[in-house]
Design a protein around this motif. Structure first.
Motif, short mmCIF file in Angstrom:
data_model
loop_
_atom_site.label_atom_id
_atom_site.label_comp_id
_atom_site.label_asym_id
_atom_site.label_seq_id
_atom_site.Cartn_x
_atom_site.Cartn_y
_atom_site.Cartn_z
N ALA A 2 -31.76 37.31 14.85
CA ALA A 2 -30.25 36.29 14.30
C ALA A 2 -30.14 36.94 12.62
O ALA A 2 -28.51 36.17 12.56
CB ALA A 2 -30.96 34.52 14.05
N ARG A 3 -30.86 37.96 12.55
CA ARG A 3 -30.57 38.54 11.00
C ARG A 3 -29.21 39.18 10.99
O ARG A 3 -30.12 40.77 11.07
CB ARG A 3 -31.78 38.85 10.24
N LEU A 4 -28.04 39.06 10.73
CA LEU A 4 -27.15 40.38 11.59
C LEU A 4 -25.88 40.59 10.39
O LEU A 4 -25.65 39.44 10.03
CB LEU A 4 -26.51 39.64 12.99
N PRO A 5 -25.68 41.72 10.47
CA PRO A 5 -24.44 42.27 9.12
C PRO A 5 -23.06 41.69 9.90
O PRO A 5 -23.26 41.62 11.45
CB PRO A 5 -24.75 43.35 9.39
N PRO A 6 -22.51 41.70 9.52
CA PRO A 6 -20.97 41.37 10.14
C PRO A 6 -20.76 42.33 11.24
O PRO A 6 -20.92 43.72 11.27
CB PRO A 6 -19.48 41.80 8.86
N ALA A 7 -19.98 41.94 11.81
CA ALA A 7 -19.73 42.57 13.76
C ALA A 7 -21.04 42.55 14.05
O ALA A 7 -21.03 43.79 14.80
CB ALA A 7 -19.00 43.78 13.15
N GLY A 8 -22.44 42.42 13.66
CA GLY A 8 -24.19 42.84 14.37
C GLY A 8 -23.65 41.69 15.56
O GLY A 8 -23.76 41.14 15.65
N PHE A 9 -24.83 42.04 16.45
CA PHE A 9 -24.86 41.66 17.44
C PHE A 9 -26.48 41.53 18.33
O PHE A 9 -27.20 43.26 18.65
CB PHE A 9 -24.45 41.81 18.91
N SER A 10 -27.13 40.44 18.68
CA SER A 10 -28.43 40.72 19.44
C SER A 10 -27.64 40.26 21.20
O SER A 10 -27.18 39.41 20.90
CB SER A 10 -29.59 39.80 19.20
N VAL A 11 -28.27 41.05 22.00
CA VAL A 11 -28.32 40.89 23.52
C VAL A 11 -29.90 40.61 23.35
O VAL A 11 -30.71 41.02 23.59
CB VAL A 11 -27.88 41.92 24.02
N PHE A 12 -30.10 39.15 23.97
CA PHE A 12 -31.08 38.38 24.56
C PHE A 12 -31.44 38.22 26.19
O PHE A 12 -29.82 37.86 27.24
CB PHE A 12 -31.26 37.06 24.41
N HIS A 13 -32.12 38.61 27.09
CA HIS A 13 -32.13 38.77 28.31
C HIS A 13 -32.65 37.92 29.01
O HIS A 13 -34.19 37.73 28.83
CB HIS A 13 -31.92 40.13 28.97
#
Length: 317
Positions: free
Chosen positions: A286-297
């Motif tokens: 969840a510690r993301l820069p602008p436009a960053g993303f994490s994909v949870f499967h």
């Protein structure tokens, strides 16, 4: 000086019925002409291309199959002749009967043949130890029936103007020109995971971030106040918890665009809704820069099996 070469690929898989009426899991192997080897579809990244985009493109070019990315299988590293290092990221990719029939593959100078083989026979056919180790990761998902997956992507909005710079109200802040470029860069990357739903905070900067993706995949953006920073500031996350629970229960790949302070709570709700074990990986995702993303499967048939994998992309720009 050692050079790192990045590539991406997939392990395409499908279930077929045997003559006896039983269901059998098959994987696709490619026979490469020049190398005279047997492996999985993969290839080097084009200039400016992301790993997910390359995996989808290379699979299509080598097999004629238009796949979506499923569970992440991690990366393999090996040394090339001459001392350079190659790093290849892989995903599982389901091939439906419709997709298989639509394949445009023809033998060519690179790929001599495609071969669907039962999982029990595939490992011994692979030419390289690195591929066999990758296949073992695939088998750990296949054995308990966790291959049929969906993803929930938590996305932080792209770069926006500073507070008070162009809008009196915080929720009306637009994207900067750099943020607009980020939004357009994101669209084909996120499309690789074949989202079926797009949810967004009602803030202008979030809606503008997902607009290019929505246009690309032909989906409406579902605006939700419970994803906004103003809602989060009020402290009652009941509606937010309900939304995340519904997303996990429905089992459809979804993109959720929100704000930095909200993302840790969204990640924790994903963890709780799927019965996952807590850990720093949730906070890290969840510690993301602008436009960053994490994909949870997650497993589509066993959503209570927990988070199967997380991959995080701090968008480069």
């Amino acid at each position: 000086m050692t050079k790192q070469i990045f590539a991406a690929g997939t392990i395409p898989w499908r279930r077929v019925l045997t003559p006896a009426g039983a269901e059998e899991l098959m994987v696709l192997l490619i026979h490469r002409r020049k190398q005279r080897d047997i492996s999985f579809p993969k290839g080097k990244l084009d200039a400016g291309e992301s790993m997910p985009e390359a995996a989808v493109r290379e699979t299509r070019e080598e097999t004629g199959l238009r796949v979506r990315l499923g569970a992440t299988l991690g990366t393999i590293h090996y040394e090339l002749p001459g001392g350079n290092a190659k790093i290849v990221q892989y995903w599982a990719a389901e091939v439906t009967a419709k997709m298989a029939l639509a394949s445009t593959f023809k033998p060519n100078s690179e790929v001599q043949a495609l071969e669907w083989v039962p999982v029990a026979a595939a490992r011994d056919l692979l030419s390289y130890e690195a591929d066999r180790e990758l296949f073992d990761v695939f088998l750990k998902l296949a054995a308990p029936g966790l291959l049929d997956t969906f993803s929930v992507t938590l996305l932080r909005h792209a770069k926006a103007t500073a507070r008070g710079e162009e809008a009196a109200e915080d929720y009306l802040r637009p994207l900067t020109p750099s943020g607009e470029r980020q939004a357009h860069t994101l669209a084909p990357i996120l499309r690789s995971f074949a989202p079926r739903r797009i949810y967004s905070s009602t803030a202008t900067r979030c809606l503008a971030t997902v607009a290019p993706l929505a246009e690309r995949i032909g989906k409406d953006v579902r605006e939700r106040d419970c994803l906004s920073q103003d809602f989060w500031d009020r402290g009652d996350l009941t509606a937010t918890r309900r939304l995340i629970g519904k997303i996990v229960k429905r089992g459809r790949s979804t993109v959720v665009c929100s704000h930095l302070p909200v993302l840790p709570d969204l990640a924790r709700e994903l963890m709780l809704a799927s019965g996952s074990l807590p850990g720093e990986y949730v906070e890290d995702a969840a510690r993301l820069p602008p436009a960053g993303f994490s994909v949870f499967h997650f497993s589509r048939t066993r959503p209570g099996a927990g988070i199967l994998g997380v991959e995080t992309y701090p968008l480069k720009h």
